[in-house]
Design an enzyme around this catalytic site. Structure first.
Site, PDB file in Angstrom:
ATOM      1  N   HIS A  27       0.829  -1.210   0.000  1.00 52.74           N
ATOM      2  CA  HIS A  27       0.000   0.000   0.000  1.00 52.74           C
ATOM      3  C   HIS A  27       0.861   1.257   0.000  1.00 52.74           C
ATOM      4  O   HIS A  27       1.941   1.300   0.594  1.00 52.74           O
ATOM      5  CB  HIS A  27      -1.022  -0.002   1.134  1.00 52.74           C
ATOM      6  N   ASP A  66       6.255   0.886   6.568  1.00 53.72           N
ATOM      7  CA  ASP A  66       4.819   0.593   6.459  1.00 53.72           C
ATOM      8  C   ASP A  66       4.149   1.654   5.583  1.00 53.72           C
ATOM      9  O   ASP A  66       3.731   2.682   6.073  1.00 53.72           O
ATOM     10  CB  ASP A  66       4.198   0.573   7.851  1.00 53.72           C
ATOM     11  N   GLU A 102      -5.088   2.049   2.690  1.00 57.68           N
ATOM     12  CA  GLU A 102      -5.077   0.791   3.446  1.00 57.68           C
ATOM     13  C   GLU A 102      -5.191   1.050   4.932  1.00 57.68           C
ATOM     14  O   GLU A 102      -5.878   0.319   5.660  1.00 57.68           O
ATOM     15  CB  GLU A 102      -3.785   0.019   3.160  1.00 57.68           C
ATOM     16  N   ASP A 127       3.100  -6.408   3.555  1.00 60.24           N
ATOM     17  CA  ASP A 127       2.741  -5.301   4.442  1.00 60.24           C
ATOM     18  C   ASP A 127       3.175  -5.561   5.884  1.00 60.24           C
ATOM     19  O   ASP A 127       2.551  -5.084   6.819  1.00 60.24           O
ATOM     20  CB  ASP A 127       1.225  -5.036   4.379  1.00 60.24           C
ATOM     21  N   HIS A 142       3.768   2.838  12.730  1.00 54.82           N
ATOM     22  CA  HIS A 142       2.853   3.964  12.952  1.00 54.82           C
ATOM     23  C   HIS A 142       3.443   5.032  13.876  1.00 54.82           C
ATOM     24  O   HIS A 142       2.707   5.663  14.644  1.00 54.82           O
ATOM     25  CB  HIS A 142       1.520   3.484  13.518  1.00 54.82           C
TER      26      HIS A 142
END
Length: 539
Positions: free
Chosen positions: A358, A370, A404, A432, A502
């Site tokens: 993604h 990510d 995503e 991913d 994240h």
């Protein structure tokens, strides 16, 4: 010796019969072994014929070759790759896997050993060495993070469209509508029992606080069960979840549902311990999910250190007060695109092996891990195959998903649009979970398909990654797997993945060039071989 190029539409071939050559059509069940003597390695028919004439080749050969060349131009077909001819010789023309013995399929797959080694050598030691890492660095350094609905994501899609088109791939965009959440300014401060700034990251889809913020006493709990037992204490409080990290799959429930669970017992906001096993005072963001019919309250993640600090204070019976300010808001859905690049199959262009990662990320760090790495190796796989002049029977399609992180929104819309052609999707692949050193290929499919894939991963022996594991995974390919399409994902040495996930720590510093070379090679070998096998994977 030069393998003769064959017309794939009219099946007109030249077959060696003793010392002579005869031209005729073949049946769908014949095994064909074709050689043409030539002292030059020429791929263009006109050059081959010209050299044959200049060098005094046998007249009947020249005449026959020119006839074949004319037939090829009339039918508008494409040559078969040497790998395809090898696979034909190994497997024969049999309509489906059920009619073929496992040993025959194993022999067919084994016939790709040389091609697999060429791909691996090019990616790991050759001209393409470190290319995927360099591409990722250029991309992330130029664009930065790419949250759903943002201008940065728009720029990222344009960047990748242009880059893959310049690479010689067939590229197009497929429009989708995606969520547009904006973080805004945010801050948190503990004002009792002492003053301390708290590092926070608001959670995706969270509402903001009133303009003046929220100042309230804190209730610290370690589980949903404890919150339920202490519900009478939660009214008008900010609930802090200090849940221990067990695994991402289990612990992420607190990030996803903490706000609604706290709201049910009267809380005014939630601060949730970041979903990570390791921290250097770094908060981690992600998506949270409000439950229908439950009041929506602001929700953010705090660091492991601050969650544990407030837990210790609470255990001592100290009164904790926090002031929270969040400017988060959700805007109308935005226009976006899934970015699609292809190498069209020579025999079954309608059948597809899909590779993916993604393109979007959260609005912190660079989104290198990510999922910039997954996107890049899915592009790199096609580049490697193209650079070697390979073209499989079926179409290789790389899809770089949008949105995503908002729950696989772009992929869901792709599935809705293309599921009518589900029978033509041979294998769906997603990377991913980082592009660290590859450990295995994860696979979901029938027992018969698993036997085929077990043979395919044996081709990865030169890079010592021949393990096939159960359960392919990925948010974006899950609808296809649930519908019965075989799926594969990349298992890497991901012990550090959730350290950076994240967070502001997701930068190029996490990425290793050699690891990405190996991931690219694995991705390319698996995709090419499956796309070029005589039959699709059995469902």
């Amino acid at each position: 010796m030069l393998l003769l190029q064959i017309c794939t539409d009219c099946a007109f071939i030249v077959k060696a019969v003793g010392p002579e050559l005869t031209a005729r059509r073949i049946t769908s069940t014949e095994t064909v072994c074709i050689f043409w003597y030539c002292n030059v390695n020429c791929n263009k028919g006109t050059n081959f014929a010209r050299r044959m004439a200049q060098e005094g080749g046998p007249p009947f050969l020249l005449s026959l070759f020119m006839s074949l060349l004319m037939l090829s131009s009339l039918c508008g077909c494409h040559p078969r790759s040497p790998g395809s001819i090898r696979s034909m010789a190994a497997a024969g023309h049999v309509s489906n896997h059920t009619a073929r013995k496992v040993s025959t399929i194993a022999a067919e797959v084994a016939g790709y050993a040389d091609v697999a080694k060429q791909i691996i050598d090019l990616a790991v030691f050759g001209a393409a060495q470190n290319r995927s890492h360099s591409r990722l660095a250029d991309f992330t350094d130029t664009i930065g993070n790419r949250v759903s609905g943002s201008h940065n994501l728009e720029m990222a899609i344009k960047y990748m469209y242009d880059a893959m088109a310049q690479d010689g791939l067939d590229v197009h965009l497929e429009p989708v509508k995606i969520p547009h959440w904006v973080r805004g300014k945010e801050s948190a401060e503990m004002i009792a029992p002492r003053v301390k700034s708290l590092a926070i990251l608001g959670l995706g889809s969270s509402v903001g606080t009133p303009p003046e913020g929220i100042e309230a006493e804190v209730l610290v709990v370690q589980s949903f069960e404890e919150l339920k037992n202490r519900a009478s204490e939660a009214t008008a409080r900010i609930v802090v979840f200090n849940q221990p990290f067990v695994s991402y799959g289990e612990t992420v429930a607190y990030r996803a549902y903490g706000a609604s669970e706290a709201a049910k017992v009267g809380a005014v906001a939630t601060l949730i311990r970041s979903i990570t096993p390791f921290s250097i005072n770094s908060p981690h963001t992600g998506l949270q999910d409000y439950q229908d019919g439950v009041k929506r309250i602001p929700s953010a993640c705090i660091t492991v250190e601050d969650a544990e600090l407030m837990w210790r204070m609470a255990q001592r019976g100290q009164r904790i007060v926090v002031r929270l300010s969040m400017g988060a808001k959700t805007l109308p859905d935005a226009d976006s695109f899934n970015t699609v690049a292809e190498i069209t199959g020579w025999q079954h262009p309608e059948q597809v092996v899909l590779l993916s990662g993604h393109l979007d990320s959260w609005d912190v760090g660079q989104g290198a891990m990510d999922d910039g790495g997954g996107a890049m190796i899915s592009w790199e796989a096609l580049s490697l195959i193209k650079d070697l002049g390979l073209r499989p029977r079926r179409t290789l399609r790389t899809v770089l998903w949008t949105a995503e992180e908002q729950g696989g929104v772009g992929a869901q819309q792709y599935y809705s649009r293309h599921k009518v052609n589900m029978s033509n999707f041979d294998l769906v692949m997603e990377s991913d979970l980082g592009t660290f050193a590859p450990v295995a290929l994860q696979f979901t499919g029938s027992d018969a398909a698993r036997k085929v894939m077990a043979e395919v991963v044996k081709l990865l022996a030169p890079m010592n990654t021949t393990k096939l594991e159960a359960h392919g995974e990925g948010t974006d390919i899950s609808p296809w797997m649930q519908a019965g399409v075989p799926g594969a994902s990349l298992h890497v040495a991901d012990s550090r993945y959730f350290w950076f996930h994240h967070s502001e720590g997701d930068t190029m510093s996490v990425q290793d060039p050699r690891d990405m070379n190996l991931c690219s090679a694995l991705w390319a070998v698996v995709a090419y071989v499956v796309a070029d096998l005589q039959d699709m994977l059995p469902r």
